[in-house]
Scaffold this motif. Structure first.
Motif, PDB file in Angstrom:
ATOM      1  N   LEU A 129       0.843  -1.098  -0.204  1.00 44.34           N
ATOM      2  CA  LEU A 129       0.121  -0.158  -0.015  1.00 44.34           C
ATOM      3  C   LEU A 129       0.913   1.372   0.199  1.00 44.34           C
ATOM      4  O   LEU A 129       0.692   2.421  -0.574  1.00 44.34           O
ATOM      5  N   ARG A 130       2.115   1.073   0.594  1.00 44.80           N
ATOM      6  CA  ARG A 130       2.995   2.204   0.787  1.00 44.80           C
ATOM      7  C   ARG A 130       3.261   2.723  -0.438  1.00 44.80           C
ATOM      8  O   ARG A 130       3.647   3.869  -1.101  1.00 44.80           O
ATOM      9  N   ASP A 131       3.816   1.569  -1.510  1.00 40.95           N
ATOM     10  CA  ASP A 131       4.164   1.755  -2.676  1.00 40.95           C
ATOM     11  C   ASP A 131       3.168   1.826  -3.918  1.00 40.95           C
ATOM     12  O   ASP A 131       3.520   1.665  -5.156  1.00 40.95           O
ATOM     13  N   ARG A 132       2.125   1.736  -3.286  1.00 42.46           N
ATOM     14  CA  ARG A 132       0.809   1.549  -4.341  1.00 42.46           C
ATOM     15  C   ARG A 132       0.992   0.703  -5.735  1.00 42.46           C
ATOM     16  O   ARG A 132       0.743   1.001  -6.761  1.00 42.46           O
ATOM     17  N   TRP A 133       0.856  -0.673  -5.198  1.00 41.07           N
ATOM     18  CA  TRP A 133       1.148  -1.581  -6.201  1.00 41.07           C
ATOM     19  C   TRP A 133      -0.774  -1.625  -6.603  1.00 41.07           C
ATOM     20  O   TRP A 133      -1.396  -1.677  -5.547  1.00 41.07           O
ATOM     21  N   PRO A 134      -0.787  -1.510  -7.796  1.00 35.11           N
ATOM     22  CA  PRO A 134      -2.053  -1.614  -8.323  1.00 35.11           C
ATOM     23  C   PRO A 134      -3.173  -2.629  -7.804  1.00 35.11           C
ATOM     24  O   PRO A 134      -4.465  -2.342  -7.432  1.00 35.11           O
ATOM     25  N   ALA A 135      -2.670  -3.830  -7.649  1.00 29.68           N
ATOM     26  CA  ALA A 135      -3.343  -5.214  -7.029  1.00 29.68           C
ATOM     27  C   ALA A 135      -4.024  -4.658  -5.585  1.00 29.68           C
ATOM     28  O   ALA A 135      -4.952  -5.010  -5.446  1.00 29.68           O
ATOM     29  N   ALA A 136      -3.082  -4.192  -4.869  1.00 26.63           N
ATOM     30  CA  ALA A 136      -3.074  -3.931  -3.524  1.00 26.63           C
ATOM     31  C   ALA A 136      -4.026  -2.891  -3.367  1.00 26.63           C
ATOM     32  O   ALA A 136      -5.149  -2.755  -2.509  1.00 26.63           O
ATOM     33  N   LEU A 137      -3.905  -1.703  -4.261  1.00 21.27           N
ATOM     34  CA  LEU A 137      -4.968  -0.757  -4.187  1.00 21.27           C
ATOM     35  C   LEU A 137      -6.322  -1.358  -4.620  1.00 21.27           C
ATOM     36  O   LEU A 137      -7.532  -0.592  -3.865  1.00 21.27           O
ATOM     37  N   ALA A 138      -6.584  -2.003  -5.443  1.00 22.35           N
ATOM     38  CA  ALA A 138      -7.944  -2.602  -5.798  1.00 22.35           C
ATOM     39  C   ALA A 138      -8.627  -3.190  -4.862  1.00 22.35           C
ATOM     40  O   ALA A 138      -9.604  -3.017  -4.682  1.00 22.35           O
ATOM     41  N   VAL A 139      -7.722  -3.950  -4.088  1.00 23.27           N
ATOM     42  CA  VAL A 139      -8.351  -4.967  -2.972  1.00 23.27           C
ATOM     43  C   VAL A 139      -8.707  -3.721  -1.809  1.00 23.27           C
ATOM     44  O   VAL A 139      -9.628  -3.989  -1.322  1.00 23.27           O
ATOM     45  N   ALA A 140      -7.937  -3.095  -1.766  1.00 24.19           N
ATOM     46  CA  ALA A 140      -8.000  -2.079  -0.520  1.00 24.19           C
ATOM     47  C   ALA A 140      -9.357  -1.184  -0.819  1.00 24.19           C
ATOM     48  O   ALA A 140     -10.173  -0.895   0.071  1.00 24.19           O
ATOM     49  N   ARG A 141      -9.508  -0.617  -2.064  1.00 24.12           N
ATOM     50  CA  ARG A 141     -10.633   0.079  -2.674  1.00 24.12           C
ATOM     51  C   ARG A 141     -12.072  -0.779  -2.439  1.00 24.12           C
ATOM     52  O   ARG A 141     -13.156  -0.270  -2.086  1.00 24.12           O
ATOM     53  N   ARG A 142     -11.844  -2.067  -2.623  1.00 23.92           N
ATOM     54  CA  ARG A 142     -13.288  -2.982  -2.518  1.00 23.92           C
ATOM     55  C   ARG A 142     -13.415  -3.135  -1.051  1.00 23.92           C
ATOM     56  O   ARG A 142     -14.647  -3.163  -0.410  1.00 23.92           O
ATOM     57  N   ARG A 143     -12.418  -3.344  -0.198  1.00 17.92           N
ATOM     58  CA  ARG A 143     -12.503  -3.602   1.111  1.00 17.92           C
ATOM     59  C   ARG A 143     -13.057  -2.501   2.031  1.00 17.92           C
ATOM     60  O   ARG A 143     -13.788  -2.548   2.853  1.00 17.92           O
ATOM     61  N   LEU A 144     -12.268  -1.237   1.489  1.00 18.04           N
ATOM     62  CA  LEU A 144     -12.869  -0.196   2.411  1.00 18.04           C
ATOM     63  C   LEU A 144     -13.865   0.866   1.579  1.00 18.04           C
ATOM     64  O   LEU A 144     -13.974   1.994   1.662  1.00 18.04           O
ATOM     65  N   ALA A 145     -14.601   0.212   0.738  1.00 18.72           N
ATOM     66  CA  ALA A 145     -15.524   0.965  -0.148  1.00 18.72           C
ATOM     67  C   ALA A 145     -16.428   1.820   0.747  1.00 18.72           C
ATOM     68  O   ALA A 145     -16.823   3.029   0.214  1.00 18.72           O
ATOM     69  N   ALA A 146     -16.994   1.481   1.800  1.00 21.63           N
ATOM     70  CA  ALA A 146     -18.142   2.449   2.533  1.00 21.63           C
ATOM     71  C   ALA A 146     -17.178   3.534   3.119  1.00 21.63           C
ATOM     72  O   ALA A 146     -17.644   4.636   3.201  1.00 21.63           O
ATOM     73  N   ASP A 147     -16.033   3.227   3.710  1.00 28.58           N
ATOM     74  CA  ASP A 147     -15.303   4.276   4.240  1.00 28.58           C
ATOM     75  C   ASP A 147     -14.700   5.362   3.044  1.00 28.58           C
ATOM     76  O   ASP A 147     -14.702   6.538   3.369  1.00 28.58           O
ATOM     77  N   VAL A 148     -14.352   4.839   2.043  1.00 27.20           N
ATOM     78  CA  VAL A 148     -14.193   5.998   0.865  1.00 27.20           C
ATOM     79  C   VAL A 148     -15.120   6.452   0.471  1.00 27.20           C
ATOM     80  O   VAL A 148     -15.001   7.940   0.382  1.00 27.20           O
ATOM     81  N   SER A 149     -16.284   5.851   0.484  1.00 18.16           N
ATOM     82  CA  SER A 149     -17.515   6.680   0.214  1.00 18.16           C
ATOM     83  C   SER A 149     -17.785   7.912   1.241  1.00 18.16           C
ATOM     84  O   SER A 149     -18.342   8.923   0.971  1.00 18.16           O
ATOM     85  N   ARG A 150     -17.583   7.532   2.538  1.00 21.20           N
ATOM     86  CA  ARG A 150     -17.690   8.524   3.517  1.00 21.20           C
ATOM     87  C   ARG A 150     -17.056   9.612   3.506  1.00 21.20           C
ATOM     88  O   ARG A 150     -17.469  10.905   3.511  1.00 21.20           O
ATOM     89  N   PHE A 151     -15.597   9.411   2.972  1.00 19.19           N
ATOM     90  CA  PHE A 151     -14.614  10.492   2.789  1.00 19.19           C
ATOM     91  C   PHE A 151     -15.149  11.415   1.850  1.00 19.19           C
ATOM     92  O   PHE A 151     -15.007  12.564   1.644  1.00 19.19           O
ATOM     93  N   GLU A 152     -15.665  10.791   0.732  1.00 22.31           N
ATOM     94  CA  GLU A 152     -16.197  11.557  -0.509  1.00 22.31           C
ATOM     95  C   GLU A 152     -17.508  12.312  -0.071  1.00 22.31           C
ATOM     96  O   GLU A 152     -17.488  13.652  -0.420  1.00 22.31           O
ATOM     97  N   PHE A 153     -18.060  11.820   0.874  1.00 19.13           N
ATOM     98  CA  PHE A 153     -19.482  12.853   1.295  1.00 19.13           C
ATOM     99  C   PHE A 153     -18.727  13.686   2.026  1.00 19.13           C
ATOM    100  O   PHE A 153     -19.593  14.886   2.189  1.00 19.13           O
TER     101      PHE A 153
END
Length: 525
Positions: A165-189
């Protein structure tokens, strides 16, 4: 280039006051009713500029000059009562301590978001939210994911995250975005709400003839979404740590200089892609403000580079920067019809002829600080008789002590020298310094709110080079303003030709009726 259609199109005056210093909000000022009331107060007096400090999300120390994003707005500036008015929150209980209040503000956003998610997709607010996310995707995607991962990692700096995640591996970012989708949306809100409330204040200010004047630090915090998402633009080690850090050599504020700790830019990489990172940053600032101050402008000409392992700033050196080419690119991108860029240069500190030339090449107004004016002889550039019209004069800045406290700290002979120059020996401080600023040739005169209130020790906003708990926490109260003292300020604004097109009005009694403010025993001026 000219100053037509700019903040300096005529003589103006304004007030320096950060949003957090407003009354009313729980724990700190915010974008609620008191922000609109402050706009009313400015307009009633003929003051046409409101300058704030940076409004981005801060680290725990609260400094608006070390933020988690250069694009996002601080959630602590959101008015939680708005959620109650919208019916998205049953009630808001701020708690009784600063920690409880901050926690309550953040919890209010989370609870309101849950209600918001339950609204039909066709609700105007849900439609506006989707449009906001789409319009701001270019920075919001990375920011919301950064904040969600940072929260999951216990608020650790991104350099301490798992390497993937520190180095922004694409696969790791994709997994994190799915896992944290609700939190990502909350920060967008959260950002949707901030910008919605900000636009209400800005639109109201425009209706009242008040321009918003912002502040853009030249450097960014190492622990920020900007550095994490755009490491190629910064001079970092493979682990994301700065190789060298920013600061300034010994100066007025510190005998050992200031070691800010921000990573430096890799200017060669920035220039190679047409300064796209900087153009994006300017675009988001121009969307918020009518005018923007570049904090530490001299860093565009040359910057003080300190080895990352150095304890103080003394070990640093000056390194040239491509500021002229950056500003030329910005001018082509943002300036229209021959007007100047809507920027003001904070040209304080170690200023060379090269810095002056860069500022003047782009017709950028510089800054003059009256508290700096009385050392040396008549050539001191901060003395009013040396001002060019294309400048902004301040009695002091957010880094200065209040004028009352500053003057009290001078030796008797130094105080006599100040009054000998000002020619107001019978007028107390800070009135004498305020009137000198307003009377000067500077097109814009800015007065810190503490000086308008004639406040002394214990009321400064920040002490540079310190981590004091008192920094960034100062607030004023409406009870500190009296109708009569407000009327006096309005008289000065007109007397020195800074009221612009505002109609002449009878003052004292009408001012007392117009402003819902209670007199205090000690007038503010």
């Amino acid at each position: 280039m000219t100053q037509a259609n700019s903040i300096l199109d005529r003589r103006r005056a304004g007030v320096l006051l950060h949003i957090t210093s407003l009354p009313g909000g729980a724990g700190n000022g915010d974008l609620g009713a008191d922000a609109l009331r402050f706009v009313d107060w400015l307009s009633d007096l003929g003051l046409s500029i409101w300058q704030t400090l940076p409004i981005n999300p801060t680290h725990p120390d609260g400094s608006p000059y070390q933020c988690l994003s250069v694009h996002a707005g601080s959630p602590l500036l959101i008015d939680p009562r708005w959620f109650v008015e919208k019916g998205w929150l049953a009630r808001f209980d701020p708690g009784s301590t600063p920690i409880e209040t901050e926690r309550a503000r953040r919890q209010a956003i989370a609870d309101a978001f849950k209600t918001f998610q339950g609204l039909p997709e066709s609700t105007p607010e849900r439609v506006a939210f989707r449009e906001f996310v789409a319009d701001h995707q270019w920075w919001l995607d990375d920011y919301a994911l950064f904040m969600a991962v940072r929260e999951e990692c216990g608020q650790d700096p991104w350099q301490q995250w798992p390497a993937s995640l520190r180095d922004r591996w694409p696969a790791a970012l994709a997994v994190a975005r799915r896992r944290l989708a609700a939190d990502v949306s909350r920060f967008e809100f959260e950002q949707f709400v901030f910008h919605t409330q900000w636009n209400v204040v800005r639109d109201y200010a425009r209706q009242k003839g008040v321009l918003l004047f912002g502040d853009m630090p030249i450097f960014v915090a190492g622990d920020s979404a900007d550095v994490w998402a755009s490491r190629q633009y910064f001079d970092l080690t493979p682990e994301g740590q700065p190789r060298v850090v920013a600061g300034v050599p010994p100066d007025y504020f510190s005998a050992t200089g200031q070691r800010w700790g921000n990573p430096h830019y890799d200017w060669a990489v920035m220039e190679a892609d047409g300064f796209q990172w900087w153009l994006g940053r300017l675009r988001s600032q121009f969307a918020l403000y009518d005018w923007v101050r570049i904090d530490h402008f001299r860093g565009f000409e040359a910057y003080w580079e300190i080895p990352a392992d150095a304890a103080t700033a003394i070990e640093g050196r000056w390194v040239k920067a491509p500021g002229e080419r950056l500003l030329e690119t910005a001018l082509r991108t943002f300036a229209r019809d021959g007007t100047a860029l809507p920027l003001i240069a904070e040209d304080l500190g170690v200023i060379t002829p090269e810095v002056d030339a860069l500022r003047d090449r782009f017709a950028l107004p510089g800054m003059k600080i009256l508290q700096f004016a009385f050392d040396g002889g008549p050539e001191n550039p901060y003395l009013p008789h040396n001002y060019p019209p294309n400048c902004v004069v301040y009695t002091g800045t957010h880094d200065n002590d209040t004028t009352v406290s500053w003057f009290a700290g001078l030796k008797p002979e130094e105080q006599q020298h100040v009054y000998a120059y000002l020619g107001f020996p019978e007028i107390p401080m800070p009135e004498a310094l305020i009137r000198s600023a307003l009377a000067s040739d500077a097109r814009l005169a800015m007065i810190p709110m503490q000086d308008l209130l004639a406040l002394g020790p214990g009321h400064r906003m920040n002490t540079p080079g310190t981590l004091s708990d008192a920094n960034w926490r100062w607030r004023f109260a409406w009870s500190q303003l009296s109708p009569r003292s407000s009327a006096i300020v309005a008289d000065w604004i007109r007397l020195y030709g800074r009221a612009g097109d505002k109609e002449e009005e009878p003052l004292a009694l009408q001012q007392e009726q117009r402003l819902d403010l209670k007199p205090v025993a000690r007038p503010c001026l």
